[in-house]
Design a protein around this motif. Sequence first.
Motif, PDB file in Angstrom:
ATOM      1  N   THR A   2       1.039  -1.266   0.253  1.00 29.63           N
ATOM      2  CA  THR A   2       0.046   0.091  -0.233  1.00 29.63           C
ATOM      3  C   THR A   2       1.211   1.814   0.187  1.00 29.63           C
ATOM      4  N   ASP A   7      -4.438   5.552   0.454  1.00 27.99           N
ATOM      5  CA  ASP A   7      -6.267   5.378   0.873  1.00 27.99           C
ATOM      6  C   ASP A   7      -7.236   6.654   0.822  1.00 27.99           C
ATOM      7  N   HIS A 307      -4.186  -4.561 -12.248  1.00 29.16           N
ATOM      8  CA  HIS A 307      -4.307  -3.017 -12.024  1.00 29.16           C
ATOM      9  C   HIS A 307      -4.348  -3.654 -10.537  1.00 29.16           C
ATOM     10  N   GLY A 311      -1.388  -0.693  -8.939  1.00 27.89           N
ATOM     11  CA  GLY A 311      -1.482  -0.077  -7.743  1.00 27.89           C
ATOM     12  C   GLY A 311      -2.584   0.750  -8.384  1.00 27.89           C
ATOM     13  N   ILE A 313      -6.433   1.452  -8.629  1.00 29.99           N
ATOM     14  CA  ILE A 313      -8.373   1.640  -8.138  1.00 29.99           C
ATOM     15  C   ILE A 313      -9.861   1.118  -8.467  1.00 29.99           C
ATOM     16  N   LEU A 350      -6.401  -8.052  -5.911  1.00 31.31           N
ATOM     17  CA  LEU A 350      -6.032  -6.227  -5.669  1.00 31.31           C
ATOM     18  C   LEU A 350      -6.634  -6.389  -4.091  1.00 31.31           C
ATOM     19  N   GLN A 354      -8.037  -0.842  -3.127  1.00 28.76           N
ATOM     20  CA  GLN A 354      -7.684  -0.792  -4.192  1.00 28.76           C
ATOM     21  C   GLN A 354      -9.208  -0.811  -4.866  1.00 28.76           C
TER      22      GLN A 354
END
Lengths: 540, 274
Positions: A2, A7, A307, A311, A313, A350, A354
């Motif tokens: 992450t 986020d 995806h 990285g 979303i 994912l 994401q």
Amino acid sequence: MTPAGSDPRRRSGTTSTRARRPKLDLDPVTVRRARTLARKVGRPIVRLAEQHTTVSVERATLRMAGLVGADPEGTPWANRLLDSVRGDVGLEHGVALPVWDALVRGAAGDLGELAQKAAVGSVRFRLPEGRDATRAAAAAKKSVGAGLRRIDARRRERERLIKRHGDPSQTPWIYLIVATGDIYEDMPQAQQAAREGADVIAVIRSTGQSLLDFVPEGATREGYAGTYATQENFRLMRAALDESSKELGRYVRLTNYASGLCMPEIATLAGLERLDMMLNDSMYGILFRDINPVRTFVDQRFSRQVHARAGIIINTGEDNYLTTADAVEAAHTVTVSQLLNEYFAKEAGLADWQLGLGHAFEIDPDVPESFRLELAHALLARQLFPKAPLKWMPPTRHMTGDVFRGYLLDGFFNLAGMMTGQGILLVGMMTEAVVTPWLSDRDLALQNVRYVRSAAGGLAEDFQPAPDGLIARRAQQVLAESIDLLTRIVEHDDGLLDAIADGTFGLMRRPADKGRGLDGVVPLAPGYANPARELLEART
Amino acid sequence: MSTPAADTIATTGQADLVGPPGEPATPARILRPYGDTTGDGMVQMSFTLPMAHGKLAEGAALQLAQKMGMDPAMVVHAKAMGPGYCFFVVYGRVHHLVDTSAITVVERDYPLLSPKEANLAVRKGLRRRMTVVGACIGSDAHTVGIDAILNIKGFAGEKGLEYYREIRVVNLGAQVSVPQLVASAQEVTADAVLVSQVVTQRDAHVLNTREMSAAFREAYPADRRPVLVVGGPRFDESMADQLGVDRVFARGTTPAEVASFLVHALVTRRKAAA
């Protein structure tokens, strides 16, 4: 993996929006049961995806290895090369072995030249065996691996830029749509939208692109109700928003659509051009575009793996269910779709941050207590997926052209978003269903968001629904109905595929042997090789 | 996209300002906008000028309002939108009169049915499902129109024809040739054929439609020919005869209007003819 600050739930300006105790008293056993059922429904689909390939997955592999451009008629070289290979040796072994065998044999200096020669018929492909196959596989892996490393580099670049410019200081992130059809008009409009407060810019695609079995090439200046998704358009818009990020001191994200017949290729191009979010739903194409279910699930899995690696979303499309079905009656179909989208997404690698799982404010405002019902549905999603940056979609179905009433409805939509801690808020326009948004519509819409955010941004802190009140009871009811629906799907002979075929979702019947793009689906033969799939599968 | 039907203008009049007294039965003919007093002529509008906010901008807004016939006009709100644009809300009085007798509208000559009513009419009238074939013909790749009418997603809050239980939809998609369309219609014994045309370069929409209707006339005996419907943003609804089709739908048409017309053409009208 992450990246810091990626986020939208994190670094919230109002950290107190996360209440200490849960707002809904959901039974943890029931929640676990819902996820178990979703896994049961999803697993056979994953196996199906593993046993097939599609023309678009194979073309995405060629694009990852660096094949770009199009012939003078505008047909991409990826399509021309793939069609030649398919004509000579079929696709069931994948495109990689025949293509890199030809390159190793010296039929052409690179992929572009090979595609051109194949197009005029001066190269014939074969399926290499023994040492030839080993050599071809190694060469393919090297080329495709270099492409994946370019995607990795773009991801690191995003992380660097976020560190440099920063994330939006508040949640939800503000998501605005731009679409003139002309990329050179879109760019200044997107930059202006960013100046006015947009954290995420989405460039809507030209109508009908989802049904094109090729990705158009180059910068495009005409589209219908949207702008074509092309690699060059991606590059131009990302560069424009990089300028804006610098100017504004926050990283402005770019969104496009990995859906339709070319979703694996578009996902690949998004990774290569550092797009930040992609619309990517597991069933939208099947139900709303009549794309073959197997084609969709195979393409879906590959695009989600890309995806995950890039990285990016994803934003799922549950709002669409509510534009065709009643938002109260069909509330549980949204929850079921979110659970399935979560399963398919995580299976593809994912992470929670994401998963922009979608839902929408679409209850008929004439229904009594409609706002409380909206809160119940939004809270249910929030609590079922506590770490996902939920995508909150504005009213469209009950926007009538009465722009004044629409403005009020959008205000309530914004309020529900603040009260339930949504991660990404698509800004509603009072001129929805009237015109494509004017400059003033966008300005008024952002004033609406800013007012609600400053007046009630921290209201979630004080908002605790009564344990046995309407909101709590409604959320539990929707969860129970979701479990019923998942159970019914599991009980079908052929699970989800049968359920889709007999109209369980959105009232649409979509049999597995019908739909667009079926002729691009190929069952794998023993010895199938695709370095992109192998490398994506071998993720940590 | 969907605007209030023009015919509502004629029915919402408050009072007949110049008509002879003592004839309340005649509908209002000459009208002025109504703010809070009969005859005050008050209207509101909003717009943006591409100039910086300031006294000059407010003057410009006032000038535009006056040129549009508002007198007196009041700029009640002016707000900068970025450095180069200014948004205005203007209230004012207009002196124009509306003469409802001079308005012509193409009235819908069939009843508007809900999906439920349409399904019922098909079930009772045809005693089988109605088959509808749709396509964009020629080089036109814009399926937006045909999809809005056919796909369940629909348009303007109304579900498309796929939603109707008694209608079987065969959507052939884009770039369908006329012979393909005729062959498909024959194969599925279509009751109706819907064609969407968006591209209007060199009158392509008109030429394509004529080619299509001629092909159907050739392929079918007159009494067996499917109902032909064409739609698109640049069509004029009065062109049906000229184009050789049964109905033309223009911008803003909703799925329910199309479904209602098909029921009218296939169930109501044929029953009347029988």
